[in-house]
Scaffold this motif. Sequence first.
Motif, PDB file in Angstrom:
ATOM      1  N   THR A 233       0.794  -1.438   0.109  1.00  0.00           N
ATOM      2  CA  THR A 233       0.159  -0.028   0.114  1.00  0.00           C
ATOM      3  C   THR A 233       0.647   1.240   0.524  1.00  0.00           C
ATOM      4  OG1 THR A 233       0.122  -0.527   2.305  1.00  0.00           O
ATOM      5  CG2 THR A 233      -1.841  -1.057   0.751  1.00  0.00           C
ATOM      6  N   VAL A 260      -3.887   1.717  -7.032  1.00  0.00           N
ATOM      7  CA  VAL A 260      -3.973   2.842  -6.338  1.00  0.00           C
ATOM      8  C   VAL A 260      -3.337   3.474  -6.032  1.00  0.00           C
ATOM      9  CG1 VAL A 260      -6.427   4.021  -5.231  1.00  0.00           C
ATOM     10  CG2 VAL A 260      -6.421   1.918  -6.949  1.00  0.00           C
ATOM     11  N   ALA A 261      -2.398   2.746  -4.923  1.00  0.00           N
ATOM     12  CA  ALA A 261      -1.388   3.081  -4.339  1.00  0.00           C
ATOM     13  C   ALA A 261      -0.496   4.160  -5.074  1.00  0.00           C
ATOM     14  CB  ALA A 261      -1.163   2.219  -3.421  1.00  0.00           C
ATOM     15  N   LYS A 264      -1.215   6.956  -7.659  1.00  0.00           N
ATOM     16  CA  LYS A 264      -1.666   8.343  -6.269  1.00  0.00           C
ATOM     17  C   LYS A 264      -0.427   8.845  -6.477  1.00  0.00           C
ATOM     18  CE  LYS A 264      -6.636   7.535  -4.456  1.00  0.00           C
ATOM     19  NZ  LYS A 264      -7.553   7.215  -2.977  1.00  0.00           N
TER      20      LYS A 264
ATOM     21  N   LEU B 212      -6.401   9.759   0.293  1.00  0.00           N
ATOM     22  CA  LEU B 212      -6.358  10.372  -0.318  1.00  0.00           C
ATOM     23  C   LEU B 212      -4.406   9.248  -0.484  1.00  0.00           C
ATOM     24  CD1 LEU B 212      -4.932  13.102   2.581  1.00  0.00           C
ATOM     25  CD2 LEU B 212      -6.564  13.334   0.133  1.00  0.00           C
ATOM     26  N   LEU B 213      -4.310   8.250  -0.050  1.00  0.00           N
ATOM     27  CA  LEU B 213      -2.972   6.715  -0.342  1.00  0.00           C
ATOM     28  C   LEU B 213      -3.670   6.665  -1.377  1.00  0.00           C
ATOM     29  CD1 LEU B 213      -0.755   7.638   2.756  1.00  0.00           C
ATOM     30  CD2 LEU B 213      -0.681   9.195   0.200  1.00  0.00           C
ATOM     31  N   GLY B 214      -4.085   5.458  -0.702  1.00  0.00           N
ATOM     32  CA  GLY B 214      -4.663   4.142  -1.524  1.00  0.00           C
ATOM     33  C   GLY B 214      -6.349   3.937  -2.015  1.00  0.00           C
ATOM     34  N   SER B 215      -5.947   2.488  -2.196  1.00  0.00           N
ATOM     35  CA  SER B 215      -7.674   2.496  -2.623  1.00  0.00           C
ATOM     36  C   SER B 215      -8.621   2.398  -1.549  1.00  0.00           C
ATOM     37  CB  SER B 215      -7.729   0.910  -3.096  1.00  0.00           C
ATOM     38  OG  SER B 215      -7.055  -0.160  -2.121  1.00  0.00           O
ATOM     39  N   ALA B 223      -5.405  -4.397   5.229  1.00  0.00           N
ATOM     40  CA  ALA B 223      -4.495  -4.369   4.353  1.00  0.00           C
ATOM     41  C   ALA B 223      -3.410  -3.427   5.667  1.00  0.00           C
ATOM     42  CB  ALA B 223      -4.681  -3.597   3.455  1.00  0.00           C
ATOM     43  N   TYR B 224      -3.828  -3.462   6.713  1.00  0.00           N
ATOM     44  CA  TYR B 224      -3.744  -2.501   7.581  1.00  0.00           C
ATOM     45  C   TYR B 224      -3.184  -2.700   8.871  1.00  0.00           C
ATOM     46  CZ  TYR B 224      -3.316   1.475   4.668  1.00  0.00           C
ATOM     47  OH  TYR B 224      -3.002   2.341   2.835  1.00  0.00           O
TER      48      TYR B 224
END
Lengths: 426, 294
Positions: A233, A260-261, A264, B212-215, B223-224
């Motif tokens: 990510t 996506v990451a 961006k 703002l950063l990812g999907s 994922a986190y």
Amino acid sequence: MTTHPLPVRASRGRALALSAGVLATALALSACGARAGAEAGAPSSSGGESCVDTSGDTIKIGFLNSLSGTMAISEQTVRDSLDLAAEEINAAGGVLGKQLEVVGEDGASEPTVFAEKAEKLISSDCVAAVFGGWTSSSRKAMLPVFEGHDALLFYPVQYEGLEASPNVFYTGATTNQQIIPGMDYLKEQGKTKVFLVGSDYVFPRTANKIINAYAEANGIEVVGEEYAPLGHTDFSTIVNKLKASGADAVFNTLNGDSNVAFFKEYKNVGLTPEAAPVVSVSVAEEEVGGIGVENVAGQLTAWNYYQTVDSPANAEFVAAFQAKYGADRPTSDPMEAAYTSLYLWKGMVEKAESFDVAAIQEAADGVSFDAPEGTVTVNGDNHHIAKTAYVGEIREDGLIYPVWQSDGPIEPDPFLEGYDWAEGLS
Amino acid sequence: MDALLPQLFAGLSLGSVLLLAALGLALTFGQMGVINMAHGEFMMAGAYTAFVVQQLLPDAGVSLLVSLPLGFLVGGLLGLLLEVTLISRMYRRPLDTLLVTFGVSLVLQQAARDVFGAPNVDVRAPAWLSGAVPLLGMDVPRTRLFILALAVAAVLALSMVLKVTPLGRRIRATVQNRDLAETSGVSTRATDRLTFFVGSGIAGVAGVALTLLGSIGPTLGTAYVVDAFLVVVVGGIGQLKGAVLAAVGLGILQAGFEYSTTASLAKVLLFVVIVAFLQLRPQGLVSVRTRSLA
């Protein structure tokens, strides 16, 4: 002092840390287990007589796609277009006068489940052919099942090549129909410094091996090659490396959410498609919305079909698909390849005048279909199909428009035997 | 070396993302001892909140600012619901909580898939956050600066709450010695509930920031969540300070490893470092010294 036994909380704290650790290990192990299981392959099934029933006025076929799990996003769209093709074929009178009776199964994004469900479709449902699979690991897991039972699989997704089973028909692109045309395009545009970024599994690594060999033979410098674990990510480091490398083009084999990451980050550090375009091979129409069109507009993709391909067959396909599933649903390359696969099977059966596997394999060579992507033709030797390659540009409306196409359909060459520079690749 | 500064910033930025993800967990796992596997799904709920708000308020800047408090509320309310209906029945049974919350996380993922559809959705970043600003000779993405600032603000706000408000005092009292707090008139049940609300709310805010950063998809949280647990365990259970140090440290290490090797190997090296570290210091960077630990 309290009389409460004191060490209780301390040991509980440690127990918690411990159980978190155990859990993380379990998660990691289960992921490995799935992969190991996939390689170990399917139940060792002996051949035996086919139990396909051709006596009635219906014939059973199997659709095997992931409707749950991480791959459901993509594979559901393939199932939708397979359903559409079956419906159309039935409305037009079926195959050899028999109506198609679809048995649908969920592969659950697990290669082992794919193998089990394939076994079930072949041995207990007695289907005449199975359509589906997406990831290479699901295909590899199903392969021994189909070969063991001498049954037929139609696989609709572009993949890394280097495979040709008599029991599989590959209706997506192999590497010389997608990756090499993508590189041809960059070469034509005068790009000389390519940066490779991909997810860390078999397809990107194989693709990049091919790209490296191509680049060396064509005077292009590969200025960086980076892999991110699936589901990665945070791309700030990779994009920093990319920026520092001075690349004038990027070849992207990232899969899924990582795109996506990546895009961006790419945009946020000020890189643009004008200076260094990214050619993606796993970003299709459905993914563009999720990445955000403002993040990928102007970037390139290499595929064999876009919703915007200008042909009467495609206009019909898109209209039929959107009438059935809604006007907001885009159509993409794997969907089209799946749709085409059912019609190709129909063509083979009608040419063989039989649902028998051996007769179909015999008849397959030269069967062709006016697919939405253009005319496709089955190659009887390697069971891939000749396809036209398109490089497309993602535009503001979220659709992808062809900016380049190959001179007619490209003959499939899964082992890259026709390319001198590819010698020694395996 | 001119790569040092950008990589240091990349690490700091990664650390701030980790911190946002882990801060709520530091509260619920660290302070209450609840292993909440659904923490990631509260982040996912926050991210979808941002998506829904943007559908209603098309101006990206306004919708981001509205989403932040709303994400807190959505995450917090989900957490409260989970606490009241399930977790409150299994305090002191950490393994059961783990399984139940893992189940809840799967249910929430499927619910998101049913409501919003399986494909990812997109939240546009406001114009004032797009692009990069030159800083010390490097181009720093504005979104990363924003998240860094947000993480700092969240830490400051949370530590102020814990230090000076009556709620914070009650939380700390309950953590340090539940029995004594109860006999002193603190309603530990109500405190638990509020702690869980705040912790889950921060997860919601983290979710908004991550758009703002990812999907933004049903599996955003998974994922986190493991990384977030790592931060809390390395930081030392029960300490905000530890989480901050661990997040920044792990972020910088990860970025450094990734630069000098590859992304896959960096992850492995990071795990090796963490395992070795926990061998030497099983209690984490910062350990709590309380009477009940004695």
